[in-house]
Design a protein around this motif. Structure first.
Motif, mmCIF file in Angstrom:
data_model
loop_
_atom_site.group_PDB
_atom_site.id
_atom_site.type_symbol
_atom_site.label_atom_id
_atom_site.label_comp_id
_atom_site.label_asym_id
_atom_site.label_seq_id
_atom_site.Cartn_x
_atom_site.Cartn_y
_atom_site.Cartn_z
ATOM 1 N N ASP A 17 87.025 -17.161 -7.728
ATOM 2 C CA ASP A 17 86.329 -16.061 -8.372
ATOM 3 C C ASP A 17 85.464 -16.643 -9.491
ATOM 4 O O ASP A 17 85.929 -17.504 -10.236
ATOM 5 N N LYS A 21 79.170 -17.906 -6.076
ATOM 6 C CA LYS A 21 78.809 -17.691 -4.663
ATOM 7 C C LYS A 21 77.695 -16.658 -4.519
ATOM 8 O O LYS A 21 76.756 -16.850 -3.754
ATOM 9 N N GLN A 44 83.644 -10.601 2.585
ATOM 10 C CA GLN A 44 85.030 -10.209 2.881
ATOM 11 C C GLN A 44 85.856 -10.292 1.604
ATOM 12 O O GLN A 44 85.650 -11.231 0.830
ATOM 13 N N ARG A 55 89.145 -3.043 1.246
ATOM 14 C CA ARG A 55 88.796 -3.787 0.027
ATOM 15 C C ARG A 55 89.239 -3.029 -1.235
ATOM 16 O O ARG A 55 89.817 -3.610 -2.146
ATOM 17 N N LEU A 59 91.757 -4.749 -3.899
ATOM 18 C CA LEU A 59 91.274 -5.281 -5.181
ATOM 19 C C LEU A 59 91.627 -4.406 -6.379
ATOM 20 O O LEU A 59 91.583 -4.880 -7.516
ATOM 21 N N MET A 75 93.982 -8.572 4.844
ATOM 22 C CA MET A 75 92.818 -9.458 4.897
ATOM 23 C C MET A 75 92.406 -9.661 6.356
ATOM 24 O O MET A 75 91.224 -9.659 6.683
ATOM 25 N N ARG A 79 89.066 -8.540 8.410
ATOM 26 C CA ARG A 79 88.275 -9.578 9.103
ATOM 27 C C ARG A 79 88.069 -9.230 10.580
ATOM 28 O O ARG A 79 86.979 -9.442 11.126
ATOM 29 N N ARG A 101 82.966 -15.464 1.785
ATOM 30 C CA ARG A 101 84.404 -15.634 2.068
ATOM 31 C C ARG A 101 84.725 -15.359 3.538
ATOM 32 O O ARG A 101 84.178 -14.476 4.153
ATOM 33 N N SER A 105 89.385 -18.446 2.619
ATOM 34 C CA SER A 105 89.883 -17.706 1.442
ATOM 35 C C SER A 105 91.331 -17.292 1.658
ATOM 36 O O SER A 105 92.151 -17.350 0.745
ATOM 37 N N THR A 106 91.630 -16.857 2.881
ATOM 38 C CA THR A 106 93.003 -16.418 3.148
ATOM 39 C C THR A 106 93.961 -17.602 3.070
ATOM 40 O O THR A 106 95.079 -17.490 2.546
ATOM 41 N N TYR A 109 94.062 -18.418 -0.836
ATOM 42 C CA TYR A 109 94.675 -17.402 -1.715
ATOM 43 C C TYR A 109 96.068 -16.969 -1.245
ATOM 44 O O TYR A 109 97.006 -16.939 -2.030
ATOM 45 N N GLN A 110 96.162 -16.582 0.062
ATOM 46 C CA GLN A 110 97.482 -16.106 0.521
ATOM 47 C C GLN A 110 98.357 -17.295 0.932
ATOM 48 O O GLN A 110 99.543 -17.326 0.616
ATOM 49 N N ARG A 154 83.136 -10.816 -16.008
ATOM 50 C CA ARG A 154 82.337 -10.008 -15.089
ATOM 51 C C ARG A 154 83.088 -8.736 -14.706
ATOM 52 O O ARG A 154 82.545 -7.653 -14.679
ATOM 53 N N PHE A 169 93.004 -9.489 -8.395
ATOM 54 C CA PHE A 169 93.178 -10.936 -8.262
ATOM 55 C C PHE A 169 92.903 -11.680 -9.572
ATOM 56 O O PHE A 169 93.607 -12.616 -9.917
HETATM 57 P P1 TYD Z 1 85.402 -10.281 -4.886
HETATM 58 O O1 TYD Z 1 85.134 -9.275 -5.952
HETATM 59 O O2 TYD Z 1 84.594 -10.210 -3.635
HETATM 60 O O3 TYD Z 1 85.367 -11.682 -5.560
HETATM 61 P P2 TYD Z 1 84.359 -12.852 -5.489
HETATM 62 O O4 TYD Z 1 83.039 -12.294 -5.948
HETATM 63 O O5 TYD Z 1 84.944 -13.845 -6.430
HETATM 64 O O6 TYD Z 1 84.363 -13.302 -4.065
HETATM 65 O O7 TYD Z 1 86.941 -10.228 -4.561
HETATM 66 C C1 TYD Z 1 87.503 -10.831 -3.499
HETATM 67 C C2 TYD Z 1 88.898 -11.230 -3.934
HETATM 68 O O8 TYD Z 1 89.743 -11.217 -2.794
HETATM 69 C C3 TYD Z 1 88.922 -12.605 -4.528
HETATM 70 O O9 TYD Z 1 89.746 -12.618 -5.670
HETATM 71 C C4 TYD Z 1 89.590 -13.428 -3.450
HETATM 72 C C5 TYD Z 1 90.425 -12.447 -2.702
HETATM 73 N N1 TYD Z 1 90.595 -12.771 -1.274
HETATM 74 C C6 TYD Z 1 91.825 -13.196 -0.823
HETATM 75 O O10 TYD Z 1 92.784 -13.292 -1.619
HETATM 76 N N2 TYD Z 1 92.013 -13.499 0.487
HETATM 77 C C7 TYD Z 1 91.001 -13.374 1.396
HETATM 78 O O11 TYD Z 1 91.187 -13.638 2.602
HETATM 79 C C8 TYD Z 1 89.719 -12.924 0.929
HETATM 80 C C9 TYD Z 1 88.582 -12.762 1.895
HETATM 81 C C10 TYD Z 1 89.560 -12.630 -0.413
#
Ligand code: TYD
Length: 227
Positions: A17, A21, A44, A55, A59, A75, A79, A101, A105-106, A109-110, A154, A169
């Motif tokens: 984050d 990007k 995504q 989403r 979020l 997620m 997708r 993403r 990302s998955t 993050y996961q 932000r 997140f």
């Molecule tokens: P977003 O506001 O789109 O953040 P950024 O602009 O940083 O991409 O939020 C997406 C959030 O979702 C980000 O914290 C990452 C998380 N995420 C996952 O945890 N797993 C995933 O598979 C995806 C696609 C996103």
């Protein structure tokens, strides 16, 4: 939706984050437009009507108590819909798809952040996404502390302007983001042919130059551009 039936070109952007990007995707889109290429740009989670609803659930910081596996499944639900509705049809008709993403990302993050491990993520990717592999992944890895500070700033600003809270997140601890960062590094080390890592304290212009160098060399190889 077989990966081999792809005729277009699939680019994903990855990073923590606040890694920049969004800015780079806008710059790349303008660069492509100047070459008469209109990419399909999506993100995504989100991008489809169903995905935007998923989403919002994922979020919103009011979504407390989501289990890591619930998060993982959501997620992939998002997708699956995005591939079906947007990505696969665009690739089939030869378009360039730019996605903010994707499965990396998955995994980061996961798999790493939530400590579910890579295997379950890769297995679900195979089963649900038919192993759809980006042709090029741009991984932006600026200094971790600076990106987090930017993301948190932000979100506070966005919440005050739009009333929409998308900070679930960003509220995670620094140790979570350390694991995500390490996860991204491991993906890049495993798949160096696909993943271009852009690291360190670079200006927007310097990052953009690296992005366009990589994109133009791949598009030339595929005869999608001539210069
Ligand atoms: P977003 O506001 O789109 O953040 P950024 O602009 O940083 O991409 O939020 C997406 C959030 O979702 C980000 O914290 C990452 C998380 N995420 C996952 O945890 N797993 C995933 O598979 C995806 C696609 C996103």
């Amino acid at each position: 939706m077989q990966p081999q039936s792809q005729r277009g070109f699939f680019i994903t952007f990855e990073g923590l984050d606040g890694s920049g990007k969004t800015t780079q995707i806008k710059r790349l889109t303008a660069w492509l437009a100047a070459r008469n290429i209109a990419p399909v740009v999506t993100r995504q989670p989100g991008g489809t009507e169903t995905g935007d609803r998923i989403r919002a659930l994922l979020l919103d910081s009011k979504s407390t108590g989501l289990s890591p596996k619930t998060e993982l499944a959501m997620m992939f639900a998002d997708r699956a819909q995005a591939i079906e509705e947007i990505i696969a049809p665009a690739l089939r008709t030869g378009k360039i798809v730019v996605c903010d993403r994707f499965t990396d990302s998955t995994e980061a993050y996961q798999g790493c952040g939530r400590e579910l491990g890579s295997q379950i993520v890769l297995e679900l990717h195979r089963l649900i996404c038919n192993d759809l592999r980006p042709d090029l992944t741009i991984l932006l890895l600026p200094d971790l502390a600076a990106s987090l500070a930017r993301a948190r700033r932000r979100n506070t600003h966005q919440t005050s302007v739009t009333g929409k809270d998308e900070s679930r997140f960003e509220q995670e601890q620094n140790s979570f983001f350390h694991r995500v960062y390490t996860g991204y590094k491991a993906i890049a080390a495993r798949e160096p042919d696909r993943v271009l890592v852009i690291e360190g304290d670079l200006t927007v212009e310097e990052v953009h130059a690296q992005v366009t160098r990589a994109v133009s060399s791949m598009l030339r190889q595929m005869n999608l551009i001539s210069s």
